[in-house]
Design an enzyme around this catalytic site. Structure first.
Site, PDB file in Angstrom:
ATOM      1  N   ASP A 168       2.383 -80.794-108.544  1.00  0.00           N
ATOM      2  CA  ASP A 168       2.138 -81.487-109.809  1.00  0.00           C
ATOM      3  C   ASP A 168       2.547 -80.589-110.959  1.00  0.00           C
ATOM      4  O   ASP A 168       2.520 -79.359-110.843  1.00  0.00           O
ATOM      5  CB  ASP A 168       0.650 -81.823-109.956  1.00  0.00           C
ATOM      6  CG  ASP A 168       0.280 -83.116-109.247  1.00  0.00           C
ATOM      7  OD1 ASP A 168       1.199 -83.801-108.781  1.00  0.00           O
ATOM      8  OD2 ASP A 168      -0.926 -83.426-109.161  1.00  0.00           O
ATOM      9  N   LYS A 203       8.521 -86.647-110.102  1.00  0.00           N
ATOM     10  CA  LYS A 203       9.891 -87.134-110.051  1.00  0.00           C
ATOM     11  C   LYS A 203       9.995 -88.470-109.323  1.00  0.00           C
ATOM     12  O   LYS A 203      10.986 -89.182-109.446  1.00  0.00           O
ATOM     13  CB  LYS A 203      10.765 -86.093-109.323  1.00  0.00           C
ATOM     14  CG  LYS A 203      12.253 -86.383-109.339  1.00  0.00           C
ATOM     15  CD  LYS A 203      12.882 -86.109-110.680  1.00  0.00           C
ATOM     16  CE  LYS A 203      14.409 -86.155-110.613  1.00  0.00           C
ATOM     17  NZ  LYS A 203      15.036 -85.919-111.913  1.00  0.00           N
ATOM     18  N   MET A 220      -8.256 -85.393-120.169  1.00  0.00           N
ATOM     19  CA  MET A 220      -7.188 -86.358-120.473  1.00  0.00           C
ATOM     20  C   MET A 220      -7.554 -87.256-121.661  1.00  0.00           C
ATOM     21  O   MET A 220      -7.275 -88.455-121.659  1.00  0.00           O
ATOM     22  CB  MET A 220      -6.880 -87.215-119.238  1.00  0.00           C
ATOM     23  CG  MET A 220      -6.426 -86.408-118.046  1.00  0.00           C
ATOM     24  SD  MET A 220      -6.153 -87.402-116.549  1.00  0.00           S
ATOM     25  CE  MET A 220      -7.863 -87.740-116.081  1.00  0.00           C
TER      26      MET A 220
END
Length: 373
Positions: A154, A176, A291
Site C-alpha cells: 500500500d 495500481k 482519514m
C-alpha cells in the site's frame, strides 16, 4: 563512471545527501530504489511518462519531483547519480550518463536469483508495517517480509522496508489495480490466492495495522476460503502512534477513561456513514479520527451541534512517524479553518478531547515533530 553496479550498496558507498539523483522509470519496481534513496537525504527527481500511485503520492507530498514525460539528455545536467529502470531506454541513458560523468545504475543487471532466507513455503502473510517509520514494524513482520517472493504494498506502508528485498522479488503497488475500489479489492484478493497457489510466499504489506480500517479481514477471508495458508502480523496503528509521537496520550488518569477511533472518510451525515456523530458529540472522552481531512469542517460542525464544547482541545498529526511529520494544535471550533490555513493534507490523524491540550516539555519523538499552532 556509468555502467552496472549493485544498487543495494550505493546508499553506503556514495554520499548522496543534498545531491541530485535522477530516477528514470515509474513502475513499482522502482520503489525498492526509492526506498533507499529516501533515507540518504538526496534530492530525488523521477522522470517517466507515468508512475505507479505510490510514486505519485510521494511527488504530491513533496518527497520527490516527478517530470511526467520521457527522458531527455538535459535530465542528467547537474545530476550526481542516476538509476535507469525503463522499458528500453536504459542503455541510452547509461551511455549519456557516462559521457557526462554521472554515476549510473541499470536495474536490468539485477537478474541474479538468490534464495529466500528460511522460505516459509507457499502462502500469504498479511503484515501491518506501522505508522510510517520503517523501524516500527514488528520483528516478525520484518523477518517474513525478507522471505517474500512477491510483495503487494500500500502507498501508506513505509517504502523504506522494500530496500532490503532480494533483487528478484516482485513488487506490486496495490493502488495500481484498475476499476473501482471494490473491484480492485476483489482483484487483489485473487492475486494473493493465485500467487500462493503458484508456490510463492506472498506478503501483503499495509500501513498501520491491517485490521484497523485496512480491509485486512477481507483479504484473510479470501485466502482462507481458497484454502491458502495465511498469517496475520499485527502492526502499530497510527490511531495510537500518531498522538504518542506528538507527545499526547489518548487516555490520562483523572481526565479521560475512554478513547473512540472512527473513520472520517465519508460525509458524516450521509446514509453510507455508519458513525453516530451525534452520540460522539455527547461523549467526554478522546475521539481519534482517521482519514478525516476532506470532511473535517462538517465533522466538527456536527460534533459541536451535538454538544461537544467548541473550546475542546484538538490536535492533528500529519505524516506521523516520518521526517515530514507536522503537528497542529487547535480547538474543535477552529480545527477546520486551521487545517485550511496550514494546508493539512492526508495522511493525518485527528485527536479531539481533553488530552489533546496537554503540554509536556522536552518530549522526545522519533522523528521530532514540527509544531504549529
Amino acid at each position: 563512471m556509468a555502467g552496472p553496479q549493485d544498487v543495494r550498496t550505493y546508499s553506503t558507498e556514495l554520499d548522496l545527501a543534498g545531491r541530485r539523483v535522477v530516477v528514470f522509470g515509474g513502475e513499482a519496481t522502482v520503489l525498492r530504489h526509492l526506498a533507499r534513496l529516501l533515507g540518504t537525504g538526496a534530492e530525488i527527481t523521477v522522470v517517466a511518462p507515468a508512475v505507479c500511485p505510490a510514486i505519485e503520492a510521494m511527488a504530491k507530498a513533496g518527497r520527490l519531483r516527478w517530470h511526467a514525460r520521457s527522458w531527455q539528455l538535459n535530465d542528467l545536467a547537474y545530476a550526481w547519480y542516476a538509476i535507469a529502470s525503463t522499458r528500453g531506454d536504459d542503455a541510452a541513458i547509461a551511455e549519456a550518463a557516462e559521457k557526462q560523468r554521472v554515476f549510473c545504475t541499470r536495474t536490468a543487471t539485477e537478474a541474479i536469483r538468490t534464495p529466500a532466507p528460511d522460505h516459509p513455503g507457499p502462502g500469504v502473510a498479511l503484515i501491518g508495517a506501522g505508522p510510517g517509520d520503517p523501524d516500527l514494524i514488528t520483528v516478525r513482520g520484518r523477518d517474513l517480509l525478507r522471505a517474500a517472493d512477491t510483495v503487494l504494498v500500500d502507498r501508506l506502508a513505509p517504502l523504506e522496508l522494500l530496500a532490503d528485498l532480494r533483487p528478484e522479488v516482485e513488487i506490486i503497488d496495490a493502488a495500481k489495480l484498475p476499476y473501482s475500489r471494490t473491484t480492485a479489492q476483489e482483484q487483489l484478493n485473487e492475486l494473493l490466492v493465485d500467487r500462493a497457489r503458484a508456490g510463492q510466499f506472498v506478503v501483503r504489506l499495509k500501513g498501520g495495522d491491517p485490521y484497523v480500517f485496512g480491509c485486512g479481514f477481507e483479504e484473510v477471508t479470501a485466502c482462507a476460503e481458497a484454502g491458502v495458508p495465511v498469517t496475520v502480523v499485527p502492526g502499530v496503528s497510527s490511531a495510537l502512534a500518531a498522538p504518542a509521537l506528538a507527545g499526547i496520550p489518548v487516555t490520562y488518569r483523572g481526565m479521560t477513561q475512554e478513547v473512540t477511533i472512527v473513520s472520517g472518510h465519508l460525509v458524516p451525515d450521509q446514509e453510507r456513514s455508519l458513525v453516530d456523530w451525534s452520540a460522539l458529540g455527547q461523549r467526554k472522552g478522546t475521539l481519534v479520527i482517521l482519514m478525516g481531512v476532506t470532511h473535517v469542517a462538517r465533522t466538527t460542525e456536527l460534533l459541536m451541534r451535538a454538544g461537544r464544547d467548541a473550546t475542546t482541545p484538538a490536535l492533528v498529526v500529519q505524516d506521523a512517524a516520518t521526517r515530514f511529520q507536522r503537528v497542529l494544535t487547535s480547538t474543535l471550533a477552529d480545527l477546520a479553518e486551521d487545517c485550511r490555513t496550514h494546508d493539512v493534507t492526508p495522511p493525518a490523524v485527528f485527536v479531539i478531547g481533553p488530552t489533546a491540550g496537554l503540554k509536556v516539555p522536552n518530549v522526545v519523538a522519533q522523528p521530532e515533530p514540527c509544531l504549529s499552532s
